[in-house]
Design an enzyme around this catalytic site. Sequence first.
Site, short mmCIF file in Angstrom:
data_model
loop_
_atom_site.label_atom_id
_atom_site.label_comp_id
_atom_site.label_asym_id
_atom_site.label_seq_id
_atom_site.Cartn_x
_atom_site.Cartn_y
_atom_site.Cartn_z
N GLU A 59 60.44 35.56 78.03
CA GLU A 59 59.25 35.56 76.85
C GLU A 59 58.95 34.14 75.72
O GLU A 59 58.20 33.80 75.20
CB GLU A 59 59.21 36.90 76.01
CG GLU A 59 59.18 38.05 76.86
CD GLU A 59 57.48 38.03 77.67
OE1 GLU A 59 56.39 36.79 77.30
OE2 GLU A 59 56.99 39.52 78.28
N ARG A 109 55.98 31.10 75.36
CA ARG A 109 55.54 31.39 75.04
C ARG A 109 55.84 29.90 74.01
O ARG A 109 55.12 29.24 73.36
CB ARG A 109 55.28 32.79 74.11
CG ARG A 109 55.37 33.77 75.41
CD ARG A 109 54.52 35.51 74.44
NE ARG A 109 54.58 35.86 75.07
CZ ARG A 109 53.68 37.29 75.00
NH1 ARG A 109 53.19 37.48 74.48
NH2 ARG A 109 53.91 38.32 76.07
N ASP A 159 57.18 38.46 89.63
CA ASP A 159 55.45 37.36 89.98
C ASP A 159 56.15 35.50 89.77
O ASP A 159 55.68 35.17 90.70
CB ASP A 159 54.70 38.05 89.10
CG ASP A 159 55.61 38.22 87.95
OD1 ASP A 159 56.39 37.99 87.06
OD2 ASP A 159 54.58 38.34 87.00
N GLU A 219 45.99 37.29 84.63
CA GLU A 219 45.85 37.16 85.74
C GLU A 219 45.12 36.60 86.79
O GLU A 219 44.28 36.28 88.39
CB GLU A 219 46.71 38.60 86.83
CG GLU A 219 48.67 37.73 86.66
CD GLU A 219 48.60 38.53 84.48
OE1 GLU A 219 47.61 39.53 84.37
OE2 GLU A 219 49.56 38.13 83.92
#
Length: 619
Positions: free
Chosen positions: A245, A249, A378, A512
Amino acid sequence: MIRKLCSGSGLGLGSRSGGVRLSQRFLLLILLSALITVCFGAIFFLPDSVRLRRFFLLPTEPQRTDIAGSGLVPGPAAGSPHRQTEAHIGSVRRGQEDRFGKSSVTEQMLQEVTEGEQRLISASESGTEVNRAEVEASNSRYQPPLEARTEPVDQDVRSHREKVKEMMKFAWNNYKQYAWGTNELKPLSKNGHASGLFGGLLGATIVDSLDTLFIMGLQEEFREAKEWVENNLDFNVNGEVSVFEVTIRFVGGLLSAYYLTGDELFKMKSIELGEKLLPAFNTPTGIPWALINLRSGVGRNWGWASGGSSILAEFGTLHLEFMHLSEVSGNPKFAEKVMTIRKVLNRLEKPHGLYPNYLSPVTGHWGQHHVSIGGLGDSFYEYLIKAWLMSDKTDEEAKTMYYEALQAIETNLVRRSASGLTYIAEWRGGILDHKMGHLACFSGGMLAMGADDAPTDQSKHYMELAAEITITCHESYRRSATKLGPEAFRFDGGADAVATRMNDKYYILRPEVVETYMHMWRFTHDPRYREWGWEAVQALEQHCRVDAGFSGIRDVYSTLPHHDDVQQSFFLAETLKYLYMLFSEDELLSPEHWVFNTEAHPLPVIRRNTQEQVITNDQ
Ligand code: DMJ
């Protein structure tokens, strides 16, 4: 060479002059002056005269030609130093065109390039060493193409884009008013939200929003964000952060801000944070821990992960950022970390060619055989094709891994529902779970992105598959009362693209589906993708907009307001950015020049000769 030739002739003339007649002397004199004329003609009048003049008249002081970190293409190392300078000057211009596209080089940018070039030339001509910092500073003032900010021609599209910009302002202003400096806004409670993902790290919304603000031309807001980064963004925190993360980010956000603005502050911050994350890779295999304490450097994995495993979508989604950290720092150690991950994955036996979501960083063996193109898997697949694209199509290994994985996914996971909707199921030790997560909907865009370079005759097929997946994901939105999609939807027990379990019905402002609309729009220009994007905007406005920001909702099948009270930072980083791009002209951050990290932070394609530079440093 010329001097030697001329003086050599002169000496010869002198030694024999006593023995020659006057007419012969006269003839020799004429020959000599003809030779001198030819020599000077060569210097001053031949087409390449500038180079020749430099070659003969200037000292051959070596010049540093790389401008790594400015995002521009460094000049080739071979040839004479002055040739390097020439090559560098050419590459500054080429790099500029490469970054933003030929047509987008504005007068002002050209002016700035010219100033940089001019300084190089004068330094070279005066024989002084090039002031690299000065040239870099000049290069780094580049702005993104002004076309990016030109209004779309179509009136409706223009007003849709304006609407998205207004949503961004609203989300930002409320965050600023009620949650400034915290990670995220709680738009109903009107205060800050502390997510467990960032340990003691603060300001997730600010860092995640930098590039969106910049791209939308929200200059004042961008300035505030930058000021906060400068004065408050502190990585020396005693808390456990998610390596994934924080990378996507924070590192991704800072790198994008650097590449878009050229502001060194963002570059330095991204490198500083990258350094802090490095201890996470100190495992027996080099597969990083999921969590790291930024102060102590102690790492561990999530307690819930099968057999103490690291997660594929986490350790497999660091590649783009770490490659760029090496690019901007000139230090190969970041790239080495992610190349080790690549090596481990490549060596492993894959069940049916599939990548399970769990891998032990200690033994290097797979954990539970759960395979998914949604949550936990993913973005690993996303980063394979993007590594290929971001490497200027040189990372053949990533390309091969991507298409092989895709083939295995298609064979084992892609299915059609009774009503004809194509979906990508999940796989648990050979048994299919007929559900698709919202997260998996990014795959429409990914398939489209990879279609062009697909192995023989597969391009059309992958574009069709991309379109089918997009239809399915749109259906998951269309079939809900709010016109927003659930977290997961099923294709069994009579269900067809709808959630059947209460805890799958929520929508947390995820990007998404609109991300895929944006890519599909750009690849096909089929107007339905813009229509669907606009439907999503209206649904967000109607069901997620509250007094003080945007909130997720707990049940997409109910129009009764039931908000989760979190304005996720990815709503500003991704959802609104992709929507804005959907209603922008194609030139804005075109795929030819930019690749988006999984948090929608644009990173430039690393041109081939820049990569050679990094490899050189490596040796
Ligand atoms: C984002 O942080 C990224 O897109 C990530 O890859 C998946 N989850 C969220 C958005 O849904």
